[in-house]
Design an enzyme around this catalytic site. Structure first.
Site, PDB file in Angstrom:
ATOM      1  N   GLY A  92      46.105  17.887   2.924  1.00 27.81           N
ATOM      2  CA  GLY A  92      46.397  19.210   3.468  1.00 27.81           C
ATOM      3  C   GLY A  92      46.001  19.414   4.911  1.00 27.81           C
TER       4      GLY A  92
ATOM      5  NE  ARG B 128      50.024   8.521  -0.682  1.00 32.98           N
ATOM      6  CZ  ARG B 128      48.986   7.850  -1.149  1.00 32.98           C
ATOM      7  NH1 ARG B 128      49.174   6.841  -1.993  1.00 32.98           N
ATOM      8  NH2 ARG B 128      47.754   8.154  -0.773  1.00 32.98           N
TER       9      ARG B 128
ATOM     10  N   GLY C 181      48.223  12.440   5.992  1.00 31.36           N
ATOM     11  CA  GLY C 181      49.263  11.952   5.102  1.00 31.36           C
ATOM     12  C   GLY C 181      50.617  12.573   5.358  1.00 31.36           C
TER      13      GLY C 181
ATOM     14  CE  LYS D 182      41.024   9.645   0.054  1.00 32.66           C
ATOM     15  NZ  LYS D 182      41.908   8.537  -0.351  1.00 32.66           N
TER      16      LYS D 182
ATOM     17  CD  GLU E 125      45.025   5.351   3.735  1.00 35.10           C
ATOM     18  OE1 GLU E 125      45.494   5.173   2.595  1.00 35.10           O
ATOM     19  OE2 GLU E 125      44.012   6.026   3.969  1.00 35.10           O
TER      20      GLU E 125
ATOM     21  CB  THR F  55      46.074   4.250  -3.298  1.00 32.61           C
ATOM     22  OG1 THR F  55      46.538   5.316  -2.467  1.00 32.61           O
ATOM     23  CG2 THR F  55      46.094   4.735  -4.755  1.00 32.61           C
TER      24      THR F  55
END
Length: 203
Positions: free
Chosen positions: A156, A14, A176, A126, A37, A66
Site C-alpha cells: 500500500g 512481481r 509493489g 519488512k 526483487e 516471497t
C-alpha cells in the site's frame, strides 16, 4: 553483508517475465533504484534473476521475494542473487540466507514476529501489509525495536503517502503494485519510478 544506499527503496517486480525484465530493470537503475526483487511466484523467476545479475550485477542489489524455503535460498545463491525477501519469519530461510552471506529482509507484523526474525539473523524488517496497520502502528512498533534495525513499509505504499511512512520511523519501503504490475509498459515503469524517487528526495 550490509546494504548501503542513499535510496532505501526496494522495487518489487512481481509477475515480470524473463524476456522483459532487463528493460524494466534498466529503467529502475537509471531512475535511482539500487535494490530490486523478483518474487518466486513470477514466471521463470530463476531465469529473470540470472539475466539481471549477468547484465547489471555490479550496479545494484538483486534477489528474490516471497522466498519460502531454504532450497530457494540455495538456488538464489547459485544465480548470484544477494537479497532474500520473505513474507514470514521462517527461521530456516533466514538462517540459510545469512549462511550464504546475503541480506535478509524478513516479513513480519507484530513485535513477537519482529524479534523472532532478528533472533534468527534478519538484517532488515519488512512490515507487511503496512496499509492494514498504518503509520501510527509503525511508530508504536519502533518504540520497542532496536534503533539501528532498518524498517521497511511494504503493502500500500504510494508516491503520495511515502513520506508518512518515513515520518513514522520507516527507513524506506518496498514498492509493489503502485510501481510495477505484470504486463505494464516500460514507459509506465519509468513514470512511476521517477515519481517514487522524487517522493523519496522530498521526504
Amino acid at each position: 553483508m550490509k546494504w548501503e544506499t542513499d535510496v532505501p527503496l526496494i522495487a518489487i517486480l512481481r509477475g515480470i517475465k524473463p524476456d522483459e525484465v532487463l528493460e524494466h530493470v534498466e529503467i529502475l537503475l537509471e531512475a535511482g533504484f539500487t535494490a530490486i526483487e523478483i518474487p518466486t511466484n513470477s514466471p521463470d523467476w530463476q531465469l529473470s534473476i540470472a539475466r539481471v545479475v549477468s547484465q547489471y550485477g555490479n550496479k545494484g542489489l538483486f534477489g528474490a521475494g516471497t522466498v519460502l524455503y531454504p532450497e530457494q535460498v540455495d538456488e538464489l545463491a547459485r544465480l548470484g542473487g544477494q537479497l532474500v525477501v520473505t513474507p514470514n519469519t521462517r527461521s530456516q530461510v533466514i538462517r540459510k540466507g545469512r549462511e550464504r552471506g546475503m541480506i535478509v529482509c524478513a516479513g513480519c507484523a507484530t513485535a513477537t514476529e519482529a524479534f523472532t526474525a532478528l533472533e534468527n539473523g534478519a538484517q532488515i524488517l519488512k512490515i507487511f501489509p503496512s496499509s492494514s496497520f498504518g503509520p501510527d502502528y509503525i511508530k508504536a512498533l519502533k518504540a520497542v525495536l532496536p534503533a539501528d534495525i532498518p524498517i521497511m513499509a511494504v503493502g500500500g505504499v504510494t508516491a503520495d503517502n511515502l513520506s508518512s511512512w518515513i515520518r513514522a520511523g520507516c527507513t524506506g519501503a518496498g514498492l509493489g503494485g503502485d510501481l510495477y504490475r505484470a504486463g505494464q509498459s516500460v514507459e509506465y515503469t519509468q513514470v512511476q519510478a521517477q515519481a517514487f524517487i522524487q517522493a523519496w528526495h522530498n521526504t
